[in-house]
Design an enzyme around this catalytic site. Structure first.
Site, PDB file in Angstrom:
ATOM      1  CB  CYS A 198      -0.849  -0.035   1.272  1.00 45.29           C
ATOM      2  SG  CYS A 198      -1.684   1.492   1.700  1.00 45.29           S
ATOM      3  CG  HIS A 199       1.651   5.541  -1.957  1.00 47.54           C
ATOM      4  ND1 HIS A 199       1.686   5.782  -3.311  1.00 47.54           N
ATOM      5  CD2 HIS A 199       2.741   6.173  -1.446  1.00 47.54           C
ATOM      6  CE1 HIS A 199       2.737   6.532  -3.594  1.00 47.54           C
ATOM      7  NE2 HIS A 199       3.388   6.791  -2.482  1.00 47.54           N
ATOM      8  CB  THR A 200       0.342   3.731   4.229  1.00 44.33           C
ATOM      9  OG1 THR A 200      -0.883   4.288   3.728  1.00 44.33           O
ATOM     10  CG2 THR A 200       0.635   4.315   5.591  1.00 44.33           C
ATOM     11  CG  HIS A 259      -0.416  -1.547   6.230  1.00 42.52           C
ATOM     12  ND1 HIS A 259       0.594  -0.979   5.498  1.00 42.52           N
ATOM     13  CD2 HIS A 259      -1.570  -1.034   5.748  1.00 42.52           C
ATOM     14  CE1 HIS A 259       0.079  -0.132   4.627  1.00 42.52           C
ATOM     15  NE2 HIS A 259      -1.227  -0.157   4.737  1.00 42.52           N
ATOM     16  CD  GLU A 260      -3.678  -3.547   0.787  1.00 42.68           C
ATOM     17  OE1 GLU A 260      -4.017  -2.358   0.930  1.00 42.68           O
ATOM     18  OE2 GLU A 260      -3.386  -4.023  -0.308  1.00 42.68           O
ATOM     19  CB  CYS A 295      -9.410  -1.966  22.843  1.00 44.04           C
ATOM     20  SG  CYS A 295     -10.449  -0.622  23.480  1.00 44.04           S
ATOM     21  CB  CYS A 345     -11.519   2.884  24.400  1.00 45.10           C
ATOM     22  SG  CYS A 345     -11.661   2.932  22.605  1.00 45.10           S
ATOM     23  CB  CYS A 397     -14.202   0.357  20.950  1.00 48.13           C
ATOM     24  SG  CYS A 397     -12.571   0.229  20.179  1.00 48.13           S
ATOM     25  CB  CYS A 422      -9.323   1.780  19.068  1.00 49.38           C
ATOM     26  SG  CYS A 422      -8.826   0.864  20.526  1.00 49.38           S
ATOM     27  NE  ARG A 452      -6.753   7.346  18.619  1.00 45.01           N
ATOM     28  CZ  ARG A 452      -7.330   8.515  18.866  1.00 45.01           C
ATOM     29  NH1 ARG A 452      -6.755   9.643  18.506  1.00 45.01           N
ATOM     30  NH2 ARG A 452      -8.491   8.567  19.493  1.00 45.01           N
ATOM     31  CB  CYS A 473      -4.811  -1.490   4.206  1.00 45.53           C
ATOM     32  SG  CYS A 473      -4.615   0.314   4.188  1.00 45.53           S
ATOM     33  NE  ARG A 511      -3.194  -1.934  -2.205  1.00 43.37           N
ATOM     34  CZ  ARG A 511      -3.029  -0.614  -2.138  1.00 43.37           C
ATOM     35  NH1 ARG A 511      -2.435   0.055  -3.121  1.00 43.37           N
ATOM     36  NH2 ARG A 511      -3.433   0.066  -1.070  1.00 43.37           N
TER      37      ARG A 511
HETATM   38  P1  NAD Z   1      -1.201   4.959  -5.137  1.00 44.21           P
HETATM   39  O1  NAD Z   1       0.167   5.501  -5.171  1.00 44.21           O
HETATM   40  O2  NAD Z   1      -1.470   3.642  -5.748  1.00 44.21           O
HETATM   41  O3  NAD Z   1      -2.233   6.003  -5.795  1.00 44.21           O
HETATM   42  C1  NAD Z   1      -2.145   7.399  -5.599  1.00 44.21           C
HETATM   43  C2  NAD Z   1      -2.588   8.103  -6.898  1.00 44.21           C
HETATM   44  O4  NAD Z   1      -2.636   9.509  -6.640  1.00 44.21           O
HETATM   45  C3  NAD Z   1      -1.607   7.912  -8.057  1.00 44.21           C
HETATM   46  O5  NAD Z   1      -2.301   7.439  -9.199  1.00 44.21           O
HETATM   47  C4  NAD Z   1      -1.005   9.306  -8.277  1.00 44.21           C
HETATM   48  O6  NAD Z   1      -0.694   9.566  -9.642  1.00 44.21           O
HETATM   49  C5  NAD Z   1      -2.160  10.212  -7.776  1.00 44.21           C
HETATM   50  N1  NAD Z   1      -1.736  11.555  -7.361  1.00 44.21           N
HETATM   51  C6  NAD Z   1      -0.652  11.919  -6.614  1.00 44.21           C
HETATM   52  N2  NAD Z   1      -0.640  13.258  -6.418  1.00 44.21           N
HETATM   53  C7  NAD Z   1      -1.746  13.759  -7.037  1.00 44.21           C
HETATM   54  C8  NAD Z   1      -2.293  15.067  -7.188  1.00 44.21           C
HETATM   55  N3  NAD Z   1      -1.697  16.145  -6.650  1.00 44.21           N
HETATM   56  N4  NAD Z   1      -3.449  15.202  -7.890  1.00 44.21           N
HETATM   57  C9  NAD Z   1      -4.061  14.126  -8.439  1.00 44.21           C
HETATM   58  N5  NAD Z   1      -3.595  12.857  -8.326  1.00 44.21           N
HETATM   59  C10 NAD Z   1      -2.444  12.675  -7.638  1.00 44.21           C
HETATM   60  O7  NAD Z   1      -1.623   4.956  -3.576  1.00 44.21           O
HETATM   61  P2  NAD Z   1      -2.778   4.137  -2.780  1.00 44.21           P
HETATM   62  O8  NAD Z   1      -2.183   2.883  -2.219  1.00 44.21           O
HETATM   63  O9  NAD Z   1      -4.008   4.072  -3.605  1.00 44.21           O
HETATM   64  O10 NAD Z   1      -2.992   5.124  -1.533  1.00 44.21           O
HETATM   65  C11 NAD Z   1      -3.541   6.416  -1.724  1.00 44.21           C
HETATM   66  C12 NAD Z   1      -3.359   7.293  -0.478  1.00 44.21           C
HETATM   67  O11 NAD Z   1      -4.168   6.791   0.588  1.00 44.21           O
HETATM   68  C13 NAD Z   1      -1.920   7.298   0.069  1.00 44.21           C
HETATM   69  O12 NAD Z   1      -1.640   8.613   0.559  1.00 44.21           O
HETATM   70  C14 NAD Z   1      -1.997   6.326   1.231  1.00 44.21           C
HETATM   71  O13 NAD Z   1      -0.968   6.569   2.173  1.00 44.21           O
HETATM   72  C15 NAD Z   1      -3.369   6.655   1.769  1.00 44.21           C
HETATM   73  N6  NAD Z   1      -4.018   5.639   2.615  1.00 44.21           N
HETATM   74  C16 NAD Z   1      -4.774   6.112   3.649  1.00 44.21           C
HETATM   75  C17 NAD Z   1      -5.479   5.239   4.449  1.00 44.21           C
HETATM   76  C18 NAD Z   1      -6.365   5.735   5.549  1.00 44.21           C
HETATM   77  O14 NAD Z   1      -6.844   4.921   6.349  1.00 44.21           O
HETATM   78  N7  NAD Z   1      -6.647   7.045   5.648  1.00 44.21           N
HETATM   79  C19 NAD Z   1      -5.392   3.844   4.203  1.00 44.21           C
HETATM   80  C20 NAD Z   1      -4.647   3.407   3.099  1.00 44.21           C
HETATM   81  C21 NAD Z   1      -3.979   4.313   2.308  1.00 44.21           C
HETATM   82 ZN    ZN Z   2      -2.570   0.806   3.663  1.00 39.26          ZN
END
Ligand code: NAD
Ligand code: ZN
Length: 383
Positions: free
Chosen positions: A51-53, A73-74, A103, A106, A109, A117, A121, A181, A376
């Site tokens: 995942c991107h994270t 994490h995925e 949990c 809390c 939850c 959580c 969290r 995720c 993915r």
């Molecule tokens: P990814 O890299 O596969 O996709 C991100 C897309 O965003 C890409 O296609 C990229 O070209 C595009 N992008 C980047 N900057 C941009 C902009 N300024 N304008 C338009 N498009 C833009 O990533 P992903 O795995 O799909 O994750 C996406 C985001 O979600 C990441 O920041 C990730 O960390 C976050 N995330 C958050 C949670 C949460 O619980 N909040 C969970 C999972 C992932």
């Molecule tokens: Zn993730």
């Protein structure tokens, strides 16, 4: 009769992909994985995806670097053994580990509105387990740190029981691992948080797996126009399979993308979901919603020093800004029912899976993501 693994109570030696420093290719090492302590479970990971994270904290740009570390994490796996006090889960159960926990005790939850959580969290800086403040991974006695309490780039990992969702044993783990995720996050961001009314117009910023899952949620909710926004025009062809009806690349215009969207939609979109991690996209996603009723939902993980700047008139004119972790799903309570959506064919996961690799080639998955290729990549731990 419950399943019993002969490794129970023992230190397990297995392969893990260790990140020795920020941005350095992962190295497959033999690590020791200690047995689970109170309220912990040890999992055999069968499949994991990137995942991107993970990439973001591995690059550690502007983040507190915690290394050496095991990311991931995925994932999906099987419970190998459980620590003291664990009653809900037993060896042999099929599970999805989740980066944010539940949990069940809390005030979060107990609240129907929150999945934040108090105990479990998401915490991206902590590299140790809560029970004793230590890592369960080591190489020659030296600790290797955890990531968001999951560290799934390892054949075995130890996770708090509150970060583990027990799922239908019939569910194919090489598919449902993406629900641990990205796909649940995007889907929940739309269905649980943005809640687009039938017939509405939804803008999705970022057409990676998370954004396309958000688009899928918009389609399921009955949105009639789904506008995808991405800097990478190659994303559009793929996005059509997820119900995206129109595409905007901000680079094609010499004005802010929120103005482009306002012109396309007679004043603004009804809902927007930001899935990029870019602060500029977050601001655009908020400003592009219609005044009076528009709702924007932030999902992307921002940089440490980012600040959200918008003119207060946008808020006064009744635009709403929200955000979510894990699509507001409570991992233990809600995730099994998301798995059921896949099992009864309400939700397709195959189209999110564009690559598969053996564990030994995990670095290639990082390359695909950094190049913006595919969605993915499933990593087969046993291969
Ligand atoms: P990814 O890299 O596969 O996709 C991100 C897309 O965003 C890409 O296609 C990229 O070209 C595009 N992008 C980047 N900057 C941009 C902009 N300024 N304008 C338009 N498009 C833009 O990533 P992903 O795995 O799909 O994750 C996406 C985001 O979600 C990441 O920041 C990730 O960390 C976050 N995330 C958050 C949670 C949460 O619980 N909040 C969970 C999972 C992932
Ligand atoms: Zn993730």
């Amino acid at each position: 009769m419950s399943t019993y693994f002969s490794t129970q109570g023992q230190v397990i030696r297995c392969k893990a992909a260790v990140a020795w420093g920020p941005g350095k290719p992962l190295v497959i090492e033999e690590v020791e994985v200690a047995p689970p302590q109170a309220m912990e479970v040890r999992l055999k990971i069968l499949f994991t995806s990137l995942c991107h994270t993970d990439v973001y904290f591995w690059e550690a740009k502007g983040q507190t670097p915690v290394f050496p570390r095991i990311f991931g994490h995925e994932a999906a796996g099987i419970v190998e053994s459980v620590g003291e006090g664990v009653t809900e889960i037993k060896p042999g159960d099929h599970v999805l580990p989740v980066f944010t926990g539940e949990c069940k005790e809390c005030r979060h939850c107990k609240s129907e509105e929150s999945n934040m959580c108090d105990l479990l969290r998401i915490n991206t800086n902590r590299g140790v387990m809560l029970n004793d403040g230590k890592s369960r991974f080591s190489i020659n006695g030296k600790p290797i740190y955890h990531f968001v309490g999951t560290s799934t780039f390892s054949e075995y990992t130890v996770v708090h029981v509150g970060c583990v969702a027990k799922i239908d044993p019939e569910a194919p783990l090489d598919k449902v691992c993406v629900l641990s995720c990205g796909i649940s996050t995007g889907l929940g961001a739309t269905l649980n948080v943005a809640k687009p009314p039938k017939g509405s117009t939804v803008a999705i910023f970022g057409l990676g797996a998370v954004g396309l899952a958000a688009a899928e949620g918009a389609r399921m909710a009955g949105a009639s126009r789904i506008i995808g926004v991405d800097l990478n025009s190659n994303r559009f062809e793929e996005a059509k399979k997820f119900g995206v009806t129109e595409f905007v690349n901000p680079k094609d215009y010499n004005k802010p993308v929120q103005e482009v969207l306002a012109e396309m939609t007679d004043g603004g979109v009804d809902r927007s979901v930001e899935c990029t991690g870019s602060i500029n996209a977050m601001i655009s996603a908020f400003e592009c919603v219609h005044d009076g009723w528009g709702v924007a939902v932030l999902v992307g993980v921002p940089n440490k020093d980012d600040a959200f700047k918008t003119h207060p008139i946008n808020v006064l004119s009744e635009k709403t800004l929200k955000g979510t972790f894990f699509g507001n799903y409570k991992p233990r309570t809600d995730l099994p029912s998301v798995v059921e959506k896949y099992m009864n064919k309400e939700l397709e996961l195959e189209k999110f899976i564009t690559h598969e690799l053996p564990f030994s080639e995990i670095n290639k998955a990082f390359e695909y993501m950094l190049k913006g290729e595919g969605l993915r990549c499933i990593i087969h731990m046993g291969a």
